[in-house]
Write a protein that holds these residues in place. Structure first.
Motif, PDB file in Angstrom:
ATOM      1  N   ASP A 133       0.839  -1.207   0.000  1.00 22.17           N
ATOM      2  CA  ASP A 133       0.000   0.000   0.000  1.00 22.17           C
ATOM      3  C   ASP A 133       0.873   1.256   0.000  1.00 22.17           C
ATOM      4  OD1 ASP A 133      -1.935   1.873   0.263  1.00 22.17           O
ATOM      5  OD2 ASP A 133      -2.745   1.127   2.166  1.00 22.17           O
ATOM      6  N   ARG A 134       1.315   1.645  -1.193  1.00 21.59           N
ATOM      7  CA  ARG A 134       2.187   2.816  -1.289  1.00 21.59           C
ATOM      8  C   ARG A 134       1.493   4.085  -0.797  1.00 21.59           C
ATOM      9  NH1 ARG A 134       3.270  -0.524  -5.483  1.00 21.59           N
ATOM     10  NH2 ARG A 134       5.455  -0.862  -6.091  1.00 21.59           N
ATOM     11  N   ARG A 135       0.305   4.299  -1.270  1.00 21.80           N
ATOM     12  CA  ARG A 135      -0.414   5.517  -0.915  1.00 21.80           C
ATOM     13  C   ARG A 135      -0.675   5.592   0.590  1.00 21.80           C
ATOM     14  NH1 ARG A 135      -6.163   7.488  -3.572  1.00 21.80           N
ATOM     15  NH2 ARG A 135      -6.306   9.486  -2.443  1.00 21.80           N
TER      16      ARG A 135
END
Length: 545
Positions: free
Chosen positions: A185-187
């Protein structure tokens, strides 16, 4: 899930491990910021870095402390705190990586560090109890929670529409990562990290402001102090006590230039309106408690006294001369019914306790033998600076500071040397430590390059409570030459000296030695500062052009 994908999920690539290290640093920053804010509701000394730093000082061998003072001077406390922060940063990075690879391992590590900080805070001599543990525990919980959240974003996986099950991150060649159907989950990671950093910065700043503003009462109390005219003023300093030689130490050391050697990582800010001094113990017939106003209302005396630190190396800077204003300690002791051992009193040691828990033991006979042993309220015509012991400190001519000069004093107990070992004695220093006869060359400085011709060699010599009778200088292996002594103020102050030297070209070694008023010649045998002060002649090497 295919075996290949399962294996890749438990072995994160280098970029994610680097982000894990960053997560650990952010978690550490958050922990310290929350602890700073929590400490503002408890007291500044309960901050984990301060508590751990103080505990570190307590367990550090005397030789290491001596080395730190010798190399870092009055910046030794700053160096210690920066060292602690550097170690914490490295540990935080390691814990962040562990949390990514082995879930909950890093969180457990953060909580352990919090427990260490809490234990250090609770174990300080000036601890107020369990409340001092709250900043470390609150900070650890906040840091652990953030690390858990950030690491969760780094290890998060989403359903793969292609495979119909969870997919993770695939490590490509060279450690580069590519997402398998979305990956971690980069964001969410970026949002959580930036939000936490911003919130922590605000919390830390708010805590720092509150900790500083909490000292305002103490600052106000000092600003309102007006020192009365002393009933027994110091004699005017003789005009010829201060030589006009460039480079020599000024006869009176300004307050902001006066050396400071103590173990307080945070200077105690004591409100004079609430401060109290208690005198009690063995042989005290009438225990007493004094307020600052009580002492200010007594007859004050004013004296010029040179202080020296036992950690001062031969030729070192930890000696200074000031005009002190205060009350005679012997008078207070006598009012409490105290008699020195030489007159049949049962107590031979006075233990002074500071608000930060420091304990300093002084010989009762020395404090009551007629010398100007003071509970000082003023320094060079103004209330004591906070760094030098406001509101009240001890000043005793002729004794090294570690057996006499208790700053921020709040308690005096009469006891015996056999019954109690103060802070420094427990760490290998002497119980009794009269100041040794010492001398120092102030000019020319080591490795200076003066021009051939007349060169003024000058400096200071001290033998407090005995006085300086003679100072001699030797050039290379030549004969000892008697210097010109400045006028003596009192036997409790240092004395300046000078010698016009006909310098010839080449490298030369200048050496100084002093003789005190008792006829004792300063020894040339070099010894370390431990356990009762350094010995030896001070020398400088110069090159004459």
């Amino acid at each position: 899930m295919r075996d290949e994908e399962k294996d890749l999920r438990v072995r994160p690539g280098r970029p994610r491990l680097a982000l894990g290290a960053l997560s650990g640093v952010l978690a550490g920053f958050t922990a310290l910021a929350v602890a700073e804010l929590a400490a503002s509701a408890v007291r500044p000394q309960s901050r984990p870095v301060i508590a751990v730093g103080g505990a570190s000082i307590d367990v550090t061998p005397a030789s290491v402390k001596d080395w730190a003072i010798r190399h870092f001077g009055t910046d030794d406390k700053l160096v210690l705190q920066l060292g602690i922060l550097a170690v914490l940063t490295l540990l935080a990075m390691v814990l962040g990586v562990l949390e990514v690879r082995f879930r909950r391992a890093g969180v457990a590590g953060v909580l352990v560090l919090g427990a260490v900080g809490a234990a250090a805070a609770a174990g300080r001599p000036d601890s107020t109890g369990l409340a001092d543990t709250l900043p470390s525990l609150a900070g650890a919980l906040a840091g652990a929670l953030l690390l858990h959240v950030l690491a969760g974003r780094l290890t998060a996986v989403r359903r793969s529409p292609e495979y119909g099950h969870e997919a993770g991150v695939v490590s490509g060649e060279g450690g580069a990562e590519s997402a398998v159907s979305g990956g971690w989950d980069r964001r969410g990671f970026v949002l959580a990290a930036t939000s936490a950093a911003a919130a922590s910065a605000v919390a830390g700043a708010a805590g720092r402001v509150r900790n500083v503003s909490g000292d305002q009462d103490a600052v106000t109390s000092r600003d309102e102090v007006v020192l009365p005219r002393p009933g027994s003023p110091a004699q005017p300093v003789p005009r010829r006590a201060a030589l006009r030689v460039p480079g020599i130490s000024p006869f009176v050391t300004p307050n902001d230039k006066f050396y400071r050697v103590d173990t307080a990582l945070v200077v105690p800010m004591v409100d004079a309106t609430t401060w109290r001094l208690r005198i009690h113990g063995k042989g005290v017939r009438r225990a007493a408690t004094y307020s600052f106003g009580d002492l200010l209302g007594r007859e004050l005396i004013e004296r010029d006294i040179t202080l020296a630190c036992v950690s001062n190396e031969v030729g070192g800077p930890y000696v200074g001369n000031a005009r002190w204003t205060g009350v005679r300690l012997a008078d207070l002791l006598a009012e409490c019914g105290v008699r020195p051992p030489s007159r049949g009193g049962p107590a031979d040691q006075l233990v002074a306790r500071s608000v930060d828990g420091m304990t300093i033991g002084s010989p009762v006979d020395d404090l009551m033998d007629g010398r100007d042993a003071l509970l000082a309220l003023g320094m060079n015509g103004e209330p004591l600076p906070f760094a030098h012991g406001f509101p009240v400190r001890m000043v005793v001519p002729g004794l090294y500071g570690f057996v006499s000069a208790c700053k921020w004093i709040e308690d005096i107990e009469l006891t015996t040397f056999d019954a109690y070992d103060p802070y420094w004695v427990k760490r290998g220093w002497a119980r009794r430590a009269p100041i040794k006869t010492q001398s120092r060359i102030d000019t020319p400085k080591p490795f200076a390059r003066p021009k051939a011709g007349t060169v003024m060699v000058a400096g200071v010599a001290w033998a407090q409570h005995r006085g300086i009778d003679k100072v001699e200088v030797r050039v290379d292996d030549g004969p000892w030459q008697q210097t010109q002594l400045a006028a003596e103020d009192t036997r409790d102050t240092w004395r300046q000296w000078s010698l016009p030297w006909q310098a010839t070209r080449g490298s030369h070694t200048l050496t100084v030695r002093a003789t005190d008023r008792t006829g004792t010649l300063q020894t040339g045998r070099r010894t370390r500062t431990i356990p009762d002060g350094a010995d030896g002649w001070h020398s400088v090497v110069v090159t004459v052009d």
